[in-house]
Design an enzyme around this catalytic site. Structure first.
Site, PDB file in Angstrom:
ATOM      1  N   LYS A   1       1.007  -1.387   0.004  1.00  0.00           N
ATOM      2  CA  LYS A   1       0.219  -0.190  -0.089  1.00  0.00           C
ATOM      3  C   LYS A   1       1.019   1.226   0.125  1.00  0.00           C
ATOM      4  O   LYS A   1       1.700   1.502   0.833  1.00  0.00           O
ATOM      5  CB  LYS A   1      -0.881  -0.005   1.185  1.00  0.00           C
ATOM      6  CG  LYS A   1      -1.748  -1.156   1.318  1.00  0.00           C
ATOM      7  CD  LYS A   1      -3.160  -0.866   0.557  1.00  0.00           C
ATOM      8  CE  LYS A   1      -4.101  -2.041   0.989  1.00  0.00           C
ATOM      9  NZ  LYS A   1      -5.351  -2.012   0.330  1.00  0.00           N
TER      10      LYS A   1
ATOM     11  N   LYS B   1     -13.994  -6.958  -5.687  1.00  0.00           N
ATOM     12  CA  LYS B   1     -14.059  -7.557  -4.401  1.00  0.00           C
ATOM     13  C   LYS B   1     -15.593  -8.183  -4.158  1.00  0.00           C
ATOM     14  O   LYS B   1     -16.614  -7.604  -4.183  1.00  0.00           O
ATOM     15  CB  LYS B   1     -14.109  -6.159  -3.386  1.00  0.00           C
ATOM     16  CG  LYS B   1     -12.767  -5.928  -3.364  1.00  0.00           C
ATOM     17  CD  LYS B   1     -12.846  -4.459  -2.568  1.00  0.00           C
ATOM     18  CE  LYS B   1     -11.257  -3.916  -2.121  1.00  0.00           C
ATOM     19  NZ  LYS B   1     -10.101  -4.595  -2.835  1.00  0.00           N
TER      20      LYS B   1
HETATM   21 MG    MG Z   1      -7.064  -1.922  -3.860  1.00  0.00          MG
END
Ligand code: MG
Length: 284
Positions: free
Chosen positions: A117, A221
């Site tokens: 990230k 997702k």
């Molecule tokens: Mg992502």
């Protein structure tokens, strides 16, 4: 967990248990992620309470698009895993933000895929860490980056120029959701594949971005995307290039989501379910 959006320390969800008239028990999981555009946990609980003790298949099929995590939780329970491929894809491992990532990459098996990230610390600092991280990968190892929409045009260009040099596997959501055209431009300009994530949280948004001409990767997702049947149909009909990813769901949704990934994902890249060590359960 730190991302460009801040710190997340809790994860709440709902386990759905359905018992059919002939006594067969099926489980599903509602795992909302409101910062990605799904309903809140409170809205999901309120919906479940309104259903009462009995629920029909028709009721499940008519759950509105404003409750995508509930659509997934209930429909995955009634569909079950029977018609899905065995979960066979490898998982990318989620690294901690910042320089802590470097130590986590050391001494890992060849061919491993990692996700880091970014947009958490200053750009210059993170670009230095990136070079070292890329050097530290195991043989055949891959690194993907996720900005969670936290960059601007200038910083995104700096990142992607470095990614092209280092052979980064893919780059998730460099710019905020509204900047679709700019992300198309980045996609044309750099060799590093760009994946939309926050921009395509639900099946409806995936459809819209495909209609607007997105031909890059879609991060899916499944637990917050809506009805799995509709997701599967869209990926098939539009031949979408997807990479499936976790929303920190429990084993119940994970099994279904991984099998759906094995059934739907056309490029055999690692799925974003390597979240071991990030989840601990509490009885609160
Ligand atoms: Mg992502």
């Amino acid at each position: 967990m730190r991302t460009s959006r801040g710190v997340r320390s809790r994860r709440e969800g709902i386990i759905v248990k359905l018992v059919s008239d002939d006594g067969i028990v099926r489980y599903g999981e509602i795992a909302p992620l409101p910062e990605f555009g799904s309903e809140t946990i409170e809205a999901a609980i309120a919906f479940c309470r309104r259903l009462g003790d009995r629920v029909s298949t028709e009721t499940i099929r008519s759950i509105p698009d404003t409750l995508p995590a509930c659509q997934f939780g209930f429909e995955s329970a009634i569909l079950g895993c029977q018609n899905l491929a065995p979960a066979s894809l490898s998982c990318s491992r989620l690294l901690p933000a910042g320089e802590a990532a470097i130590a986590k990459v050391a001494n890992t098996p060849p061919q491993s895929t990692f996700k880091w990230k970014i947009g958490v610390e200053a750009v210059d600092r993170e670009l230095d860490i990136l070079s070292e991280l890329a050097r530290s990968l195991p043989p055949g190892g891959k690194l993907r980056l996720d900005a969670n929409g936290g960059l601007n045009w200038e910083t995104a260009n700096r990142w992607l120029a470095c990614c092209d040099q280092l052979g980064i596997e893919l780059f998730e959501q460099p710019l905020p959701v509204g900047e679709f055209d700019a992300m198309q431009k980045l996609r044309d300009r750099y060799a590093t594949p760009i994946a939309l994530d926050e921009s395509v949280a639900t099946v409806t948004q995936m459809e819209r971005c495909h209609q607007r001409g997105w031909r890059g990767i879609f991060v899916v997702k499944p637990c917050i995307a809506g009805f799995p049947s509709r997701l599967r149909q869209l990926c098939r009909d539009c031949d979408l290039d997807t990479v499936f990813s976790s929303v920190f769901e429990s084993a119940i949704a994970r099994e279904f989501a991984l099998r759906l990934a094995a059934t739907v994902q056309k490029v055999p890249r690692a799925v974003g379910f390597g979240v071991e060590g990030w989840l601990a359960t509490t009885d609160e």
